[in-house]
Design an enzyme around this catalytic site. Structure first.
Site, PDB file in Angstrom:
ATOM      1  N   ASP A 118       5.958  22.991  65.985  1.00  0.00           N
ATOM      2  CA  ASP A 118       5.291  21.730  66.295  1.00  0.00           C
ATOM      3  C   ASP A 118       4.854  21.037  65.001  1.00  0.00           C
ATOM      4  O   ASP A 118       3.918  21.483  64.340  1.00  0.00           O
ATOM      5  CB  ASP A 118       4.074  22.018  67.183  1.00  0.00           C
ATOM      6  CG  ASP A 118       3.647  20.839  68.025  1.00  0.00           C
ATOM      7  OD1 ASP A 118       4.183  19.741  67.825  1.00  0.00           O
ATOM      8  OD2 ASP A 118       2.774  21.015  68.898  1.00  0.00           O
ATOM      9  N   ASP A 119       5.562  19.972  64.623  1.00  0.00           N
ATOM     10  CA  ASP A 119       5.218  19.203  63.418  1.00  0.00           C
ATOM     11  C   ASP A 119       5.423  19.999  62.130  1.00  0.00           C
ATOM     12  O   ASP A 119       4.659  19.844  61.179  1.00  0.00           O
ATOM     13  CB  ASP A 119       3.756  18.721  63.456  1.00  0.00           C
ATOM     14  CG  ASP A 119       3.487  17.709  64.540  1.00  0.00           C
ATOM     15  OD1 ASP A 119       4.431  17.332  65.257  1.00  0.00           O
ATOM     16  OD2 ASP A 119       2.321  17.290  64.682  1.00  0.00           O
ATOM     17  N   ARG A 134      11.266  16.370  72.176  1.00  0.00           N
ATOM     18  CA  ARG A 134      11.531  17.513  73.056  1.00  0.00           C
ATOM     19  C   ARG A 134      12.430  17.106  74.223  1.00  0.00           C
ATOM     20  O   ARG A 134      13.233  17.904  74.709  1.00  0.00           O
ATOM     21  CB  ARG A 134      10.212  18.109  73.536  1.00  0.00           C
ATOM     22  CG  ARG A 134       9.462  18.820  72.421  1.00  0.00           C
ATOM     23  CD  ARG A 134       7.969  18.990  72.712  1.00  0.00           C
ATOM     24  NE  ARG A 134       7.278  19.314  71.477  1.00  0.00           N
ATOM     25  CZ  ARG A 134       7.056  20.551  71.045  1.00  0.00           C
ATOM     26  NH1 ARG A 134       7.463  21.590  71.754  1.00  0.00           N
ATOM     27  NH2 ARG A 134       6.427  20.769  69.897  1.00  0.00           N
ATOM     28  N   LYS A 186       4.333  25.197  74.435  1.00  0.00           N
ATOM     29  CA  LYS A 186       4.213  23.749  74.613  1.00  0.00           C
ATOM     30  C   LYS A 186       5.471  23.189  75.268  1.00  0.00           C
ATOM     31  O   LYS A 186       6.566  23.319  74.750  1.00  0.00           O
ATOM     32  CB  LYS A 186       3.976  23.085  73.254  1.00  0.00           C
ATOM     33  CG  LYS A 186       3.704  21.586  73.346  1.00  0.00           C
ATOM     34  CD  LYS A 186       3.312  21.041  71.985  1.00  0.00           C
ATOM     35  CE  LYS A 186       3.028  19.543  72.047  1.00  0.00           C
ATOM     36  NZ  LYS A 186       2.565  19.003  70.751  1.00  0.00           N
ATOM     37  N   HIS A 242       5.351  19.700  77.187  1.00  0.00           N
ATOM     38  CA  HIS A 242       5.118  18.325  76.735  1.00  0.00           C
ATOM     39  C   HIS A 242       6.175  17.340  77.211  1.00  0.00           C
ATOM     40  O   HIS A 242       6.398  16.304  76.580  1.00  0.00           O
ATOM     41  CB  HIS A 242       5.027  18.311  75.209  1.00  0.00           C
ATOM     42  CG  HIS A 242       4.009  17.331  74.657  1.00  0.00           C
ATOM     43  ND1 HIS A 242       2.935  16.866  75.379  1.00  0.00           N
ATOM     44  CD2 HIS A 242       3.922  16.729  73.437  1.00  0.00           C
ATOM     45  CE1 HIS A 242       2.236  16.034  74.626  1.00  0.00           C
ATOM     46  NE2 HIS A 242       2.811  15.927  73.447  1.00  0.00           N
ATOM     47  N   HIS A 247       0.758  22.264  64.499  1.00  0.00           N
ATOM     48  CA  HIS A 247       0.200  20.953  64.858  1.00  0.00           C
ATOM     49  C   HIS A 247      -1.273  20.866  64.449  1.00  0.00           C
ATOM     50  O   HIS A 247      -1.997  21.862  64.487  1.00  0.00           O
ATOM     51  CB  HIS A 247       0.326  20.762  66.371  1.00  0.00           C
ATOM     52  CG  HIS A 247       0.137  19.360  66.840  1.00  0.00           C
ATOM     53  ND1 HIS A 247      -1.091  18.740  66.872  1.00  0.00           N
ATOM     54  CD2 HIS A 247       1.017  18.445  67.329  1.00  0.00           C
ATOM     55  CE1 HIS A 247      -0.958  17.507  67.353  1.00  0.00           C
ATOM     56  NE2 HIS A 247       0.320  17.305  67.636  1.00  0.00           N
ATOM     57  N   ASP A 304      10.126  19.760  66.106  1.00  0.00           N
ATOM     58  CA  ASP A 304      10.325  18.517  66.868  1.00  0.00           C
ATOM     59  C   ASP A 304      10.368  17.289  65.973  1.00  0.00           C
ATOM     60  O   ASP A 304      11.036  16.293  66.291  1.00  0.00           O
ATOM     61  CB  ASP A 304       9.260  18.357  67.960  1.00  0.00           C
ATOM     62  CG  ASP A 304       7.839  18.495  67.429  1.00  0.00           C
ATOM     63  OD1 ASP A 304       7.644  18.790  66.243  1.00  0.00           O
ATOM     64  OD2 ASP A 304       6.894  18.319  68.236  1.00  0.00           O
ATOM     65  N   ASN A 305       9.675  17.323  64.844  1.00  0.00           N
ATOM     66  CA  ASN A 305       9.646  16.174  63.918  1.00  0.00           C
ATOM     67  C   ASN A 305       9.044  16.605  62.598  1.00  0.00           C
ATOM     68  O   ASN A 305       8.733  17.789  62.406  1.00  0.00           O
ATOM     69  CB  ASN A 305       8.861  14.997  64.520  1.00  0.00           C
ATOM     70  CG  ASN A 305       7.557  15.403  65.170  1.00  0.00           C
ATOM     71  OD1 ASN A 305       7.405  15.300  66.394  1.00  0.00           O
ATOM     72  ND2 ASN A 305       6.616  15.899  64.396  1.00  0.00           N
ATOM     73  N   ARG A 357       5.486  12.352  60.149  1.00  0.00           N
ATOM     74  CA  ARG A 357       5.657  12.154  61.590  1.00  0.00           C
ATOM     75  C   ARG A 357       5.393  10.707  62.010  1.00  0.00           C
ATOM     76  O   ARG A 357       4.523  10.047  61.469  1.00  0.00           O
ATOM     77  CB  ARG A 357       4.697  13.081  62.340  1.00  0.00           C
ATOM     78  CG  ARG A 357       4.871  13.083  63.849  1.00  0.00           C
ATOM     79  CD  ARG A 357       3.749  13.843  64.523  1.00  0.00           C
ATOM     80  NE  ARG A 357       2.468  13.190  64.305  1.00  0.00           N
ATOM     81  CZ  ARG A 357       1.280  13.756  64.511  1.00  0.00           C
ATOM     82  NH1 ARG A 357       1.205  15.007  64.930  1.00  0.00           N
ATOM     83  NH2 ARG A 357       0.172  13.089  64.284  1.00  0.00           N
TER      84      ARG A 357
END
Length: 497
Positions: free
Chosen positions: A26-27, A69, A118, A120, A177, A269-270, A278
């Site tokens: 995540d991030d 996602r 997660k 989401h 994150h 994801d990014n 991000r």
């Protein structure tokens, strides 16, 4: 030809039971020792890198959690599947009800599906999983950051796995994150959560690693200041929890004797939640680590382009499944990515980006094309300032920029906040000579032909993926009634070209 024949023959005669595990951070950026960071210690991800084919030019299509996602799990851009922004809370974006997602396709093929951590994305009807422990039925802190709980759930999934039954397991780590806006008591990156200090609880399988701010590596697109360095040090500690979680998952696959016939894919994801990261389609916001480990992938590095849109077609190919015929709003849907199992004499030489929102208030649609030598971004809402999200706004790194600019102190950043907020309609960069993407060539006559070529490539992709924004901001899309079979852009004569 003979080589390709052997490859396909091997694929067709592969083991009876085939499994897939997808790990999504995540991030996270490239804070991995074996991917060039000499300070951070990530032995488990390093082990996975050593066993994998690593794509050095891998990109998310959209630099936002839920939209990204959705592309991973559908193989089509977020502007096509409907997940325009975040799914959670009052943002409340969902994919369209007739979207064919990866878990739904696999479920129909009687392949067991599981998700831990997660999720989401929604709705549930579009993204159904047989085994699900996510923020929808348990605290995301427990199923996404407590790696001991996550290991327990992985083991439960594998314990109930029937012999010779194929499975797909998606693990969404919530690390690294930020959490300073939701759980400030645990630190800016939840680096204190479960670290054993008073009031923080203990995660039994985590041995936290700590870093001195002076030792961390500050990415070139982030300002090098004491506040930023402390921020990054906290991020590194949280990544140590993620890394050890990855190790637990890989160990469970080994312990249950399924690692030999399982394809493991890991990505993020990014980009990282720092300035220029991000929510941006610059390389700093859209480039992601991406590794694939399987008996069909020779470990090493490749400069071939890859997109997170490639994950769904690769997994379908792994299971020898076709993408089902489907339509959205009367138009045939085709996967936007490619299978990474198939050797190609001419791999793609460009990737596309499509970002519309993050939070509900952050309407700043951007579309992009990236090649080996150049990157092109079109900012559709360029007359408005670029928006800032809630957790990033409260971060020490962004507050540091705000204070320094307000006090007229040196920011030690490669651009001003005004330049960050207010962007040109078109951005064109020579990424070989200008890797920070700081010198916009879009309005240089020398690059007029290239600019036009990039625009045409982007327009072609937008048309192919039925992008509702493909006429914006200079026109109106008419795609209903007499224009349903032949959509048209009609001019607004608003002075925008």
């Amino acid at each position: 030809m003979f080589c390709c024949f052997l490859f396909l023959l091997f694929l067709g005669s592969f083991v009876n039971s085939k499994n897939v595990v997808v790990l999504v951070a995540d991030d996270m950026g490239f804070e991995i020792s074996s991917l060039g960071n000499p300070v951070i210690q990530t032995p488990n991800m390093d082990k996975l890198v050593k066993q994998s084919l690593v794509y050095e030019n891998a990109f998310t299509t959209v630099s936002s959690c839920s939209p990204s996602r959705s592309t991973i799990l559908t193989g089509i851009p977020n502007h096509q599947n409907g997940m325009y922004g975040l799914h959670n809370g009052y943002h409340a974006f969902n994919s369209f009800e007739h979207v064919k997602s990866l878990p739904a396709i696999l479920k129909q093929a009687r392949i067991r599906t599981g998700i831990i951590g997660k999720k989401h994305v929604g709705p549930e009807s579009v993204y159904p999983f047989d085994f699900a422990y996510t923020e929808e039925n348990e605290s995301v802190m427990q199923v996404g950051r407590n790696i001991s709980r996550m290991k327990q759930l992985v083991d439960e999934f594998l314990t109930t796995h029937k012999k010779h039954e194929d499975f797909f397991l998606y693990i969404g780590f919530h690390d690294p994150h930020r959490c300073g806006h939701t759980h400030p008591q645990f630190g800016n990156f939840c680096e204190k959560f479960g670290d054993g200090t008073p009031g923080m609880g203990t995660i039994a399988d985590w041995s936290p690693r700590y870093y001195h701010p002076l030792d961390v590596v500050v990415p070139p697109f982030v300002q090098d200041t004491p506040a930023t360095r402390s921020d990054i040090a906290a991020q590194y500690t949280t990544i140590s929890r993620l890394d050890q979680g990855v190790g637990l998952v890989l160990q469970s696959l080994h312990d249950f004797n399924v690692s030999g016939d399982t394809m493991v894919m890991m990505t993020s994801d990014n980009g990282i939640p720092f300035p220029n990261g991000r929510t941006n389609l610059y390389r700093s916001g859209s480039a992601v680590p991406f590794m694939v480990s399987s008996p069909l992938h020779k470990p090493g590095m490749t400069k071939d382009f890859a997109s997170l849109l490639d994950i769904t077609p690769t997994i379908l190919d792994w299971f020898n499944l076709p993408y089902p015929k489907s339509k959205l709003f009367g138009h045939q849907v085709h996967l936007a990515g490619r299978s990474l199992l198939r050797a190609s004499a001419s791999p793609p030489n460009m990737v596309f980006g499509s970002h519309s929102l993050h939070e509900i208030t952050m309407y700043y649609p951007m579309r992009s094309v990236r090649t080996t030598n150049y990157s092109f971004i079109e900012n559709l809402n360029y007359m408005m300032p670029f928006p800032i999200d809630q957790d990033f706004y409260l971060s020490p790194s962004f507050q540091d920029l705000l204070k320094r600019e307000s006090n007229k102190q040196p920011t030690h950043w490669f651009k001003s906040l005004n330049e960050y907020y207010y962007r040109k309609q078109y951005e064109l960069y020579d990424v070989i000579n200008d890797p920070l993407e700081s010198k916009n060539l879009a309005y240089n006559e020398k690059y007029a032909f290239l600019l036009n070529s990039m625009k045409k490539s982007l327009q072609k992709w937008q048309n192919a993926t039925m992008d509702p924004w493909r006429c914006s901001p200079m026109g109106v899309l008419e795609d209903a009634g007499p224009y349903k079979s032949d959509p048209q852009c009609f001019p607004l004569n608003n002075g925008i070209l």
